[in-house]
Design a protein around this motif. Structure first.
Motif, mmCIF file in Angstrom:
data_model
loop_
_atom_site.group_PDB
_atom_site.id
_atom_site.type_symbol
_atom_site.label_atom_id
_atom_site.label_comp_id
_atom_site.label_asym_id
_atom_site.label_seq_id
_atom_site.Cartn_x
_atom_site.Cartn_y
_atom_site.Cartn_z
ATOM 1 N N ALA A 1 9.766 -5.017 25.149
ATOM 2 C CA ALA A 1 8.412 -3.928 26.203
ATOM 3 C C ALA A 1 6.943 -4.098 25.459
ATOM 4 C CB ALA A 1 9.277 -2.414 25.232
ATOM 5 N N TYR A 2 7.299 -4.351 23.819
ATOM 6 C CA TYR A 2 6.109 -4.541 23.001
ATOM 7 C C TYR A 2 4.799 -5.205 23.808
ATOM 8 C CZ TYR A 2 2.937 -5.468 19.188
ATOM 9 O OH TYR A 2 1.651 -5.522 18.634
ATOM 10 N N GLU A 3 5.690 -6.737 23.784
ATOM 11 C CA GLU A 3 5.504 -8.220 24.670
ATOM 12 C C GLU A 3 5.048 -7.573 25.974
ATOM 13 O OE1 GLU A 3 4.725 -10.555 23.529
ATOM 14 O OE2 GLU A 3 5.622 -10.744 21.947
ATOM 15 N N TRP A 4 5.538 -6.885 26.924
ATOM 16 C CA TRP A 4 5.503 -6.443 28.197
ATOM 17 C C TRP A 4 4.147 -5.961 28.618
ATOM 18 C CZ3 TRP A 4 4.765 -2.364 31.534
ATOM 19 C CH2 TRP A 4 4.549 -2.465 32.939
ATOM 20 N N LEU A 5 3.840 -4.864 27.484
ATOM 21 C CA LEU A 5 2.843 -3.612 27.567
ATOM 22 C C LEU A 5 1.442 -5.099 27.501
ATOM 23 C CD1 LEU A 5 3.719 -0.363 24.952
ATOM 24 C CD2 LEU A 5 3.530 -0.925 27.945
ATOM 25 N N TRP A 6 1.450 -5.433 26.184
ATOM 26 C CA TRP A 6 0.400 -7.037 25.693
ATOM 27 C C TRP A 6 0.054 -7.740 26.800
ATOM 28 C CZ3 TRP A 6 -3.548 -7.421 22.519
ATOM 29 C CH2 TRP A 6 -3.333 -6.099 21.505
ATOM 30 N N GLN A 7 1.241 -7.819 28.238
ATOM 31 C CA GLN A 7 0.780 -8.803 28.745
ATOM 32 C C GLN A 7 -0.018 -8.147 30.107
ATOM 33 O OE1 GLN A 7 1.575 -11.396 28.969
ATOM 34 N NE2 GLN A 7 3.559 -12.307 29.713
ATOM 35 N N GLN A 8 -0.762 -6.855 30.206
ATOM 36 C CA GLN A 8 -0.422 -6.394 31.321
ATOM 37 C C GLN A 8 -2.578 -6.169 31.575
ATOM 38 O OE1 GLN A 8 1.737 -5.824 33.730
ATOM 39 N NE2 GLN A 8 2.760 -6.073 31.556
ATOM 40 N N ASP A 9 -2.586 -7.275 31.164
ATOM 41 C CA ASP A 9 -4.298 -7.610 31.052
ATOM 42 C C ASP A 9 -5.210 -7.587 32.741
ATOM 43 O OD1 ASP A 9 -3.279 -9.947 31.494
ATOM 44 O OD2 ASP A 9 -4.209 -10.765 29.872
ATOM 45 N N ASP A 10 -3.800 -7.522 33.696
ATOM 46 C CA ASP A 10 -4.474 -6.904 35.184
ATOM 47 C C ASP A 10 -4.603 -5.613 35.344
ATOM 48 O OD1 ASP A 10 -1.896 -7.024 35.057
ATOM 49 O OD2 ASP A 10 -2.136 -8.353 36.763
ATOM 50 N N GLY A 11 -4.519 -4.568 34.473
ATOM 51 C CA GLY A 11 -4.454 -3.479 34.515
ATOM 52 C C GLY A 11 -5.752 -2.533 34.189
ATOM 53 N N PRO A 12 -5.855 -1.294 34.509
ATOM 54 C CA PRO A 12 -6.790 -0.623 34.837
ATOM 55 C C PRO A 12 -7.652 -0.342 32.889
ATOM 56 C CG PRO A 12 -4.987 0.819 34.612
ATOM 57 C CD PRO A 12 -4.942 -0.551 35.224
ATOM 58 N N VAL A 13 -6.811 -0.083 32.124
ATOM 59 C CA VAL A 13 -6.764 -0.548 30.548
ATOM 60 C C VAL A 13 -6.818 -2.002 30.071
ATOM 61 C CG1 VAL A 13 -6.996 0.348 28.691
ATOM 62 C CG2 VAL A 13 -6.550 2.121 30.758
ATOM 63 N N LYS A 14 -7.290 -2.456 29.412
ATOM 64 C CA LYS A 14 -6.640 -4.224 28.893
ATOM 65 C C LYS A 14 -6.147 -3.711 27.444
ATOM 66 C CE LYS A 14 -9.226 -6.794 31.742
ATOM 67 N NZ LYS A 14 -8.563 -5.545 33.369
ATOM 68 N N PRO A 15 -4.765 -4.330 27.532
ATOM 69 C CA PRO A 15 -4.379 -4.151 25.937
ATOM 70 C C PRO A 15 -5.588 -4.533 25.157
ATOM 71 C CG PRO A 15 -2.909 -5.295 27.975
ATOM 72 C CD PRO A 15 -4.044 -5.741 28.034
ATOM 73 N N SER A 16 -4.643 -3.677 23.379
ATOM 74 C CA SER A 16 -5.912 -4.376 22.854
ATOM 75 C C SER A 16 -4.999 -3.041 21.520
ATOM 76 C CB SER A 16 -7.016 -4.173 22.847
ATOM 77 O OG SER A 16 -7.221 -2.236 22.779
ATOM 78 N N PHE A 17 -5.457 -3.729 20.133
ATOM 79 C CA PHE A 17 -4.350 -1.929 19.381
ATOM 80 C C PHE A 17 -5.092 -1.158 19.322
ATOM 81 C CE2 PHE A 17 -3.688 -7.272 17.078
ATOM 82 C CZ PHE A 17 -1.761 -6.448 17.146
ATOM 83 N N LYS A 18 -6.014 -0.898 19.993
ATOM 84 C CA LYS A 18 -6.761 -0.063 20.485
ATOM 85 C C LYS A 18 -5.950 1.006 21.483
ATOM 86 C CE LYS A 18 -10.193 2.980 20.637
ATOM 87 N NZ LYS A 18 -12.388 2.662 20.515
ATOM 88 N N ALA A 19 -5.796 0.045 22.291
ATOM 89 C CA ALA A 19 -5.359 0.727 23.473
ATOM 90 C C ALA A 19 -3.853 1.124 23.560
ATOM 91 C CB ALA A 19 -4.805 0.088 24.451
ATOM 92 N N VAL A 20 -3.070 0.539 22.346
ATOM 93 C CA VAL A 20 -1.657 0.163 22.612
ATOM 94 C C VAL A 20 -1.490 1.676 21.475
ATOM 95 C CG1 VAL A 20 0.880 -0.359 21.253
ATOM 96 C CG2 VAL A 20 -0.612 -1.740 22.757
ATOM 97 N N ALA A 21 -2.562 1.720 20.745
ATOM 98 C CA ALA A 21 -2.540 2.804 20.001
ATOM 99 C C ALA A 21 -2.451 4.119 20.537
ATOM 100 C CB ALA A 21 -2.987 2.468 18.426
ATOM 101 N N GLN A 22 -3.473 4.079 21.557
ATOM 102 C CA GLN A 22 -3.359 5.422 22.244
ATOM 103 C C GLN A 22 -2.099 5.848 23.299
ATOM 104 O OE1 GLN A 22 -6.261 7.297 21.860
ATOM 105 N NE2 GLN A 22 -5.454 8.708 23.032
ATOM 106 N N LEU A 23 -1.680 4.801 22.964
ATOM 107 C CA LEU A 23 -0.667 5.067 24.423
ATOM 108 C C LEU A 23 0.558 5.734 23.780
ATOM 109 C CD1 LEU A 23 1.103 4.071 27.427
ATOM 110 C CD2 LEU A 23 1.295 2.078 26.237
ATOM 111 N N PHE A 24 0.780 5.663 22.244
ATOM 112 C CA PHE A 24 1.600 5.656 22.025
ATOM 113 C C PHE A 24 1.224 7.404 21.249
ATOM 114 C CE2 PHE A 24 3.343 1.644 22.223
ATOM 115 C CZ PHE A 24 4.800 2.082 22.363
#
Lengths: 303, 218
Positions: A20-43
């Motif tokens: 699931a963690y890997e999948w979140l980082w795979q979504q770079d064509d979505g509205p929010v580009k994955p980054s440590f900042k974006a992932v931390a914000q998601l949580f």
């Protein structure tokens, strides 16, 4: 039981969390580009959630299988993972600006709790004097039972790890690559040795790294400096230029309220502005080993 | 809230005898080496495994605390799905020593009793070990590792028959030989039983000697 079905007792499957963690980082064509900042914000937006709570189970398992296949192909060997809020996650990591929800590790996780953890960092191209200082400092710290934390990069990092090992000490490497990659290549054996006998930590998503260009992947290196500071009680900068990535760690140490030590030689270099800047922010100028030892004594007794 | 972790495809390889049809769960990862125990998890396991031979030493009360912590944690977990108390038989994996041996340790049986206290569950020592194997396996050609078949030969089931689900408790999951031996002993007599393995920790670091012996000596 299919792999994507939920384990009994509401148990957490590390494999599914990894996927699931890997999948979140795979979504770079979505509205929010994955980054440590974006992932931390998601949580932050989903308090108490695990990666698997946010990802379709089949997608997660598919990603996890790809990771395991890559690890097997490159002979990574035994590894494990840490997840925020589960099992033995080191809460010191929460002091980072964008705390990690998930990380990979190999080796002795116990070192992440060892009583005196100090990061020794600096430039990839040290002067001869810088090399000598890094060696001497590391040897003295090991003698005092410190665990030496660094980033496995060329230059000061490599010297810190190698000297710690040579003196029978413990070391933690926080790498800027996934577990199945080594950078620089000449540190392959050192990375293997640390993974086997010490502690190797990686926060870098395996699948994203595998398909992105080296230019993009370089961005993971400064991110791991933030983790390196968070897992340590203090950071010592041996030698660095005004534009060095090492200064990311200086900034992180100040933000995380960790002790930051800067060797005096940096202050005596008239070309450098950063030592003075960080001294104003509370960094400690080190003229003598005792300057570190005295300040760290109280700091490292609690964890 | 504490959560159990599952043995799955990502970590099963660390436990040589386990197969994909084994359902095993754990709370912590045991990673201590050379007797270091800095992390809360490693300290917990070291305390839990303190040898009864040291019961007159000052630090032995930490063992009692660790047993109580294990009981509290499992009760908290099972209370989320309390049907398990009605549907399952709860049993410890037998101690490697026999009762009467000064080093005999019934810590897992204490945990099972504590977990099931007041719940009306079928909690008992379902598996008995008919002889000690300590001496024999310490002299074995492959170090101290004992194989599931060797253990199975000395395991017997206590009547009455277990319920359709059996939850087997042990402290550290190493190669998985004890769990496999217990599971196959149960399945040989009662095919179709669901057997779950419940471990306080799984051993992560590879070790040439089987860890429980090293730990038992602490």
């Amino acid at each position: 039981m299919t792999l994507a079905s939920s384990p009994a007792f509401g148990a957490v499957s590390p494999m599914r969390e990894m996927g699931a963690y890997e999948w979140l980082w795979q979504q770079d064509d979505g509205p929010v580009k994955p980054s440590f900042k974006a992932v931390a914000q998601l949580f932050r937006d989903n308090p108490g959630a695990l990666p698997s709570d946010l990802v379709d189970p089949d997608d997660a398992i598919a990603c996890a299988r790809k990771v395991l296949a890559r690890f097997e192909k490159s002979g990574v060997g035994q590894f494990s993972v840490r997840m925020n809020g589960i099992g033995d996650y080191q809460d010191k990591l929460r002091d980072a600006e964008n705390p990690l929800e998930f990380l990979y590790y190999q080796g002795n996780w116990d070192l992440a709790y060892s009583p005196r953890r100090i990061a020794i960092v600096g430039t990839r191209s040290p002067t001869d004097e810088g090399v000598r200082r890094a060696r001497k400092l590391t040897a003295l710290l090991v003698k005092e039972n410190y665990t030496v934390v660094s980033g496995l990069a060329k230059g000061i990092d490599t010297i810190a790890h190698e000297t710690a090992i040579a003196h029978g000490g413990n070391t933690i490497a926080v790498i800027g690559t996934p577990l199945d990659q080594v950078y620089p290549k000449e540190n392959a054996e050192l990375q293997r040795q640390i993974a086997r006998d010490h502690l190797l930590i990686s926060q870098v998503p395996v699948l994203l790294y595998a398909r992105r260009s080296p230019q993009w992947n370089r961005l993971f290196f400064p991110e791991r400096n933030v983790t390196m500071s968070a897992v340590s009680h203090a950071t010592v900068i041996v030698e660095a230029g005004d534009t060095s990535g090492t200064l990311i760690q200086a900034r992180a140490a100040v933000a995380q309220k960790r002790l930051l030590f800067i060797l005096d030689s940096n202050f005596r270099n008239p070309k450098l502005k950063w030592p003075h800047k960080y001294e104003e922010k509370g960094a400690i100028r080190v003229q003598d080993f005792d300057d570190i030892k005295e300040r760290l004594h109280d700091e490292t007794l609690s964890d | 809230m504490t959560r159990l972790l599952a043995i799955d495809d990502s970590n099963r390889g660390d436990h040589y005898y386990l197969t994909p049809d084994d359902s095993c769960f754990f709370l912590h990862e045991f990673t201590a080496r050379k007797g270091y125990g800095h992390s809360p998890a490693n300290q917990f396991i070291f305390n839990f495994k303190k040898s009864p031979l040291k019961q007159n030493e000052g630090h032995y009360h930490y063992k009692r605390q660790a047993i109580e912590q294990a009981i509290r944690t499992y009760r908290q977990l099972f209370d989320q799905a309390p049907n398990i108390y009605r549907e399952a038989t709860f049993t410890p994996i037998p101690s490697s020593r026999l009762p009467g041996d000064p080093a005999y340790d019934d810590r897992m049986w204490q945990v099972v009793q504590g977990v099931c206290a007041g719940k009306g569950a079928d909690a008992r020592e379902l598996i008995v070990q008919t002889q000690a194997y300590e001496a024999a396996h310490l002299q074995g050609p492959e170090g101290s590792r004992i194989k599931p078949d060797e253990l199975r030969a000395i395991y017997r089931l206590n009547p009455p028959p277990p319920k359709s689900t059996v939850v087997v408790f042990d402290d550290v999951l190493s190669a998985g030989s004890h769990f496999r031996a217990v599971k196959s002993t149960i399945l040989a007599a009662y095919p179709g039983t669901t057997v779950y393995g419940m471990f306080l920790a799984r051993r992560v670091l590879p070790d040439t000697s089987d860890d429980f012996d090293v730990l038992d000596a602490l």
